[in-house]
Design a protein around this motif. Structure first.
Motif, PDB file in Angstrom:
ATOM      1  N   LYS A 191       0.818  -1.217   0.000  1.00 61.06           N
ATOM      2  CA  LYS A 191       0.000   0.000   0.000  1.00 61.06           C
ATOM      3  C   LYS A 191       0.852   1.269   0.000  1.00 61.06           C
ATOM      4  O   LYS A 191       0.616   2.209  -0.785  1.00 61.06           O
ATOM      5  N   ALA A 192       1.857   1.320   0.859  1.00 59.41           N
ATOM      6  CA  ALA A 192       2.702   2.507   0.948  1.00 59.41           C
ATOM      7  C   ALA A 192       3.453   2.728  -0.367  1.00 59.41           C
ATOM      8  O   ALA A 192       3.570   3.866  -0.853  1.00 59.41           O
ATOM      9  N   GLU A 193       3.926   1.661  -0.956  1.00 56.81           N
ATOM     10  CA  GLU A 193       4.648   1.759  -2.232  1.00 56.81           C
ATOM     11  C   GLU A 193       3.731   2.272  -3.340  1.00 56.81           C
ATOM     12  O   GLU A 193       4.124   3.143  -4.134  1.00 56.81           O
TER      13      GLU A 193
ATOM     14  N   LYS B 198       3.852   5.795  -5.630  1.00 57.13           N
ATOM     15  CA  LYS B 198       3.743   5.809  -7.092  1.00 57.13           C
ATOM     16  C   LYS B 198       2.681   6.815  -7.531  1.00 57.13           C
ATOM     17  O   LYS B 198       2.852   7.513  -8.541  1.00 57.13           O
ATOM     18  N   LEU B 199       1.602   6.910  -6.772  1.00 56.07           N
ATOM     19  CA  LEU B 199       0.554   7.882  -7.099  1.00 56.07           C
ATOM     20  C   LEU B 199       1.082   9.304  -6.959  1.00 56.07           C
ATOM     21  O   LEU B 199       0.838  10.158  -7.827  1.00 56.07           O
ATOM     22  N   LEU B 200       1.793   9.572  -5.876  1.00 56.02           N
ATOM     23  CA  LEU B 200       2.363  10.910  -5.684  1.00 56.02           C
ATOM     24  C   LEU B 200       3.328  11.262  -6.814  1.00 56.02           C
ATOM     25  O   LEU B 200       3.356  12.406  -7.297  1.00 56.02           O
ATOM     26  N   THR B 201       4.133  10.282  -7.245  1.00 58.99           N
ATOM     27  CA  THR B 201       5.046  10.504  -8.365  1.00 58.99           C
ATOM     28  C   THR B 201       4.269  10.787  -9.644  1.00 58.99           C
ATOM     29  O   THR B 201       4.641  11.672 -10.431  1.00 58.99           O
ATOM     30  N   LEU B 202       3.167  10.053  -9.834  1.00 58.76           N
ATOM     31  CA  LEU B 202       2.342  10.258 -11.029  1.00 58.76           C
ATOM     32  C   LEU B 202       1.720  11.651 -11.030  1.00 58.76           C
ATOM     33  O   LEU B 202       1.670  12.316 -12.068  1.00 58.76           O
TER      34      LEU B 202
END
Length: 285
Positions: free
Chosen positions: A148-150, A154-158
């Protein structure tokens, strides 16, 4: 003549002269006001305003901000200036039920929503064909307790890589972490398939059916660390009765959800929503 459209939103302690100070500066720039809405919260003595205006050729953001700076300083305003010629970007997140996603995509296609969908993210593969049809990048990110944290990183990077202004949870059936909710506060809208604050959490239509309610609804709200407690943007209801099953409730609810979410997204994209603590001020028309 070439013109540009802007939206100014502001809030400050209420006192005489606020409207005059702002509109005078805009008039001096040759701007034409298209919409003006204001609200005085007498409990907190705070003043809120939204002005949509057209600026003449050669008058850009920098000139507008410079002209308004004395009024902003004088009244200690909190302001946001949005250039409407820049199309907002958004990421839509979805799980298996895709009705809200499809409605958003359709409203963008016909021009009712002015936005660019830069990505569709899902913890299931079901919406990949929709993304391919719309020519939108699709990201299949299954979520488990272990990753979940990973996946949220990835969402924040997106969000950063795409320049997304908004993340829409269109029946994305995963709870965002407290950390992510705080980092994206005011930029994530969720549709809850119930008329909040009633029937929070899972299977709200079944909860409503068990209680024998006479009206069901849906709520679009900003996501916060408190589950289903974020500031409410839009709601709607429909009358039901004892002859309907829980499945009937859910079917009618899906229609409400799609409409409510689309309206909430539109209000946000048009800078019509101002967050005030646990509530919102929404300048609809």
């Amino acid at each position: 003549m070439t013109t540009k459209s802007f939206v100014l939103t502001l809030s400050c302690e209420d006192r005489p002269g606020i409207v005059a100070a702002v509109t005078t500066e805009l008039a001096d720039l040759g701007a034409n006001i298209a919409e003006s809405d204001q609200f005085w919260d007498q409990v907190t003595n705070r003043f809120f305003m939204r002005i949509a205006f057209i600026a003449p050729e050669g008058v850009g953001r920098e000139a507008i901000e410079k002209a308004l700076s004395p009024a902003i300083a004088r009244f200690d305003m909190k302001t946001t200036l949005v250039d409407r010629s820049v199309r907002p970007k958004m990421i839509i997140m979805v799980s298996k039920f895709d009705h809200a996603l499809l409605h958003l995509l359709y409203q963008i296609r016909v021009g009712w929503l002015e936005a660019e969908v830069v990505a569709i993210v899902s913890n299931h593969e079901d919406s990949r064909r929709t993304a391919d049809y719309e020519d939108v990048p699709f990201h299949h990110w299954p979520v488990t307790k272990a990753n979940k944290a990973e996946q949220e990183e990835k969402l924040l990077t997106l969000v950063k890589d795409t320049g997304a202004d908004l993340v829409v949870l269109a029946r994305y059936m995963q709870i965002l972490s407290d950390s992510l909710s705080k980092r994206l506060f005011g930029k994530v809208i969720n549709i809850h398939h119930s008329f909040l604050p009633s029937f929070k959490g899972a299977r709200p239509y079944h909860q409503a059916h068990e209680r024998g309610v006479k009206m069901i609804g849906a709520t679009a709200h900003y996501v916060t660390a408190d589950l289903d407690e974020g500031p409410i943007i839009e709601q709607d209801v429909e009358r039901v009765n004892h002859s309907l099953s829980a499945a009937d409730f859910a079917a009618r609810g899906r229609d409400i959800e799609a409409r409510v979410l689309a309206r909430a997204v539109k209000y946000h994209l048009e800078s019509r929503v101002m967050i005030v603590g646990t509530k919102t001020i929404v300048f609809t028309r």
